[in-house]
Design an enzyme around this catalytic site. Structure first.
Site, PDB file in Angstrom:
ATOM      1  N   SER A 124       0.845  -0.981   0.017  1.00  0.00           N
ATOM      2  CA  SER A 124       0.031  -0.212   0.012  1.00  0.00           C
ATOM      3  C   SER A 124       0.819   1.484  -0.084  1.00  0.00           C
ATOM      4  CB  SER A 124      -0.830  -0.031   1.144  1.00  0.00           C
ATOM      5  OG  SER A 124      -1.388   1.170   1.532  1.00  0.00           O
ATOM      6  N   TYR A 150      -1.963  -0.578  11.059  1.00  0.00           N
ATOM      7  CA  TYR A 150      -2.467  -1.088   9.607  1.00  0.00           C
ATOM      8  C   TYR A 150      -1.049  -1.081   8.791  1.00  0.00           C
ATOM      9  CZ  TYR A 150      -3.452  -1.558   4.853  1.00  0.00           C
ATOM     10  OH  TYR A 150      -3.805  -1.733   3.428  1.00  0.00           O
ATOM     11  N   LYS A 176       1.728  -3.727   6.829  1.00  0.00           N
ATOM     12  CA  LYS A 176       2.227  -3.646   5.358  1.00  0.00           C
ATOM     13  C   LYS A 176       3.959  -3.348   5.300  1.00  0.00           C
ATOM     14  CE  LYS A 176      -1.444  -4.341   3.410  1.00  0.00           C
ATOM     15  NZ  LYS A 176      -1.998  -5.683   2.876  1.00  0.00           N
TER      16      LYS A 176
END
Ligand code: NAD
Ligand code: WQD
Length: 351
Positions: free
Chosen positions: A134, A158, A162
Site C-alpha cells: 500500500s 495497519y 504492510k
C-alpha cells in the site's frame, strides 16, 4: 510473453473488493484460479457474481474455499490437493482506525496469516507471490510523486503490518534467491467493474472517501464530512491518487506475468497509481457529474494522520511491467455510480 494456459493461481482474499475484480481478469486471461477467503469482510454472493460475469465455461476454472490463513491447516489442505504456480495475496484487514484500537487483531491476521502462507508455499515449492502492499508505506511523504526507492515509514498499526510484510518478503527472498516476490503499492483504489455487478461493499460506515460518497448519493448517509479545507492545495482539500480497480486488476496480471516469466525479478516493489492527484472536492464534483446527484458536504477539521498530498510516480511499473492505468476520474465515478445505483445496499438486500 509466456503462455498462461492452465497456470494455476491461488488468490487469497479473492472474495474481497480488489480480489473479485482481479479474479475476473485472471479467468479471462486463461488462468485457473483457486480462492481462499474467510469471508470476514466479504460475502459469497460476490464470488457467485464473478462466476456470472465470466460465464459457465470459465467458471469451471474457479474454485472457492472458505478458509482462514491464520489456520495453517486450511492452507495446507489446498496445497496438498493441487500444485499452484503462484499466489496473489490480498487477504488482510485494512481499516486504519480499527488497527489503532486493536493492533493485536491486525498483527495476528496480517502477519501470522502471511507467515503461515509463506511456510506452506515453501513446503510445496511454490515460490512466487504478488503481494498487496500500500502507499501507506510512504507515510507522509516529504516529496511527491512517491518513488519506489523513497524511505518507508508507517503511521499506524495497519501501515506497520504492510511495512513489516514488505521487510519479511525482502528477507525471505534474500535468503532464498529462488523466490520471486512482487510488492504492489496501491494508491487509492476506487470504481467498480463496468457491468455494475461487482464493487466495493464495506461493512458498517465506510472509512474511505468513495464508498462514503456513494452511500450519500444513494441516500444511506445524509452528507459527506470533508476532512480538512485548509491544506496548502488549490482548493484546500487533501489530494490523493485514485486508481480504477480494473486498472489495478490489470496491474496484477502484468505483475503476475513478470513473476512467472522473469527469473531475475527477485523481490521488487511497484507503485500502482495513475500519477495524477485529485482533491477531495474535485472528487465530489466528479461524482456529482457522473451521478446527477447532489452530494451535500460539511467542511470539517483535518483527520488525524492524513497527509496533504500523495500521488505515485508510475514510471517503474510502466517501464518494467509494461502496465499503465487507462482510466481517469470520470470513468472511476461513472463505474462506481453504476455499481451504487444498481446495488444501493451492496450485495445485501435492503435491510
Ligand atoms: P477486502 O477487505 O475487500 O478484501 C480482503 C479479503 O481478505 C476479504 O474478502 C476478507 O474476508 C479476506 N481475509 C481477511 N483476512 C483473512 C484471513 N485471515 N484469511 C482468509 N481471508 C481473509 O479488501 P481490499 O480492498 O480488496 O484489499 C485487498 C488487499 O489490498 C488488502 O491486503 C489491503 O490491505 C490491500 N490494500 C487495499 C487498499 C484499499 O484501499 N482498498 C489500498 C492499499 C492496499
Ligand atoms: C482520502 C481523502 C480523507 C473520508 C486509506 C488508507 C491507505 C490505503 C487507502 C489501504 C483523505 C478524505 C475521507 C471521508 C473525507 N488503504 N475523506 N471524508 O486516507 O488516502 O488512504 O485508503 O492500504 O492506507 O490510509 O484514503 O479514502 O480514507 O481518504 O474527507 O468521509 O478523503 O481525509 O484526504 P486515504 P481515504
Amino acid at each position: 510473453m509466456g503462455s498462461s494456459v492452465e497456470q494455476n493461481i491461488l488468490v487469497t482474499g479473492g472474495a474481497g473488493f480488489i480480489g473479485t475484480h482481479t479474479v475476473v481478469q485472471l479467468l479471462k486471461e486463461g488462468f485457473k484460479v483457486s480462492i481462499i477467503d474467510n469471508l470476514d469482510n466479504s460475502v459469497i454472493e460476490a464470488v457467485d457474481r464473478v462466476r456470472e460475469l465470466v460465464g459457465p465455461d470459465l467458471s469451471k476454472k474457479l474454485e472457492f474455499t472458505q478458509g482462514d490463513l491464520r489456520n495453517k491447516g486450511d492452507i495446507e489442505k489446498l496445497f496438498s490437493k493441487q500444485r499452484f504456480d503462484a499466489v496473489i495475496h490480498f487477504a488482510g484487514l485494512k481499516a486504519v482506525g480499527e488497527s489503532v484500537g486493536n493492533p493485536r487483531r491486525y498483527f495476528d491476521n496480517n502477519l501470522v496469516g502471511t507467515i503461515n502462507l509463506y511456510e506452506t508455499m515453501a513446503k510445496h515449492n511454490c515460490k512466487m507471490m504478488v503481494f498487496s502492499s500500500s502507499a501507506t508505506v510512504y507515510g507522509q511523504p516529504e516529496k511527491i510523486p512517491c518513488m519506489e526507492d523513497f524511505e518507508l515509514k508507517a503511521m499506524n498499526p495497519y501501515g506497520r503490518t504492510k511495512l513489516f510484510l514488505e521487510e519479511i518478503a525482502r528477507d525471505i527472498q534474500a535468503a532464498e534467491p529462488e523466490w520471486r516476490i512482487v510488492l504492489l503499492r496501491y494508491f487509492n483504489p476506487v470504481g467498480a467493474h463496468e457491468s455494475g455487478r461487482i464493487g466495493e461493499d464495506p461493512k458498517g460506515i465506510p472509512n474511505n472517501l468513495m464508498p462514503y460518497i456513494q452511500q450519500v448519493a444513494v441516500g444511506r448517509l445524509p452528507e459527506l464530512n470533508v476532512y480538512g479545507h485548509d491544506y496548502p492545495t488549490e482548493d484546500g482539500s487533501a489530494v490523493r491518487d485514485y486508481i480504477h480497480v480494473m486498472d489495478l486488476a490489470d496491474g496484477h496480471i502484468a505483475a503476475l506475468r513478470s513473476c512467472l516469466d522473469d527469473p531475475k525479478i527477485g523481490c521488487t516493489a511497484y507503485n500502482l497509481g495513475t500519477g495524477r492527484g485529485t482533491s477531495v472536492l474535485e472528487m465530489v464534483a466528479a461524482f456529482e457529474k457522473a451521478s446527477g446527484k447532489k452530494i451535500p458536504i460539511k467542511l470539517c477539521p483535518r483527520r488525524s494522520g492524513d497527509a496533504t498530498a500523495v500521488y505515485a510516480s508510475t514510471e517503474k511499473a510502466e517501464k518494467e511491467l509494461g502496465w499503465k492505468a487507462k482510466y481517469g476520474v470520470e470513468e472511476m465515478c461513472r463505474d462506481q455510480w453504476n455499481w451504487a445505483n444498481n446495488n444501493p445496499w451492496g450485495y445485501q438486500k435492503k435491510p
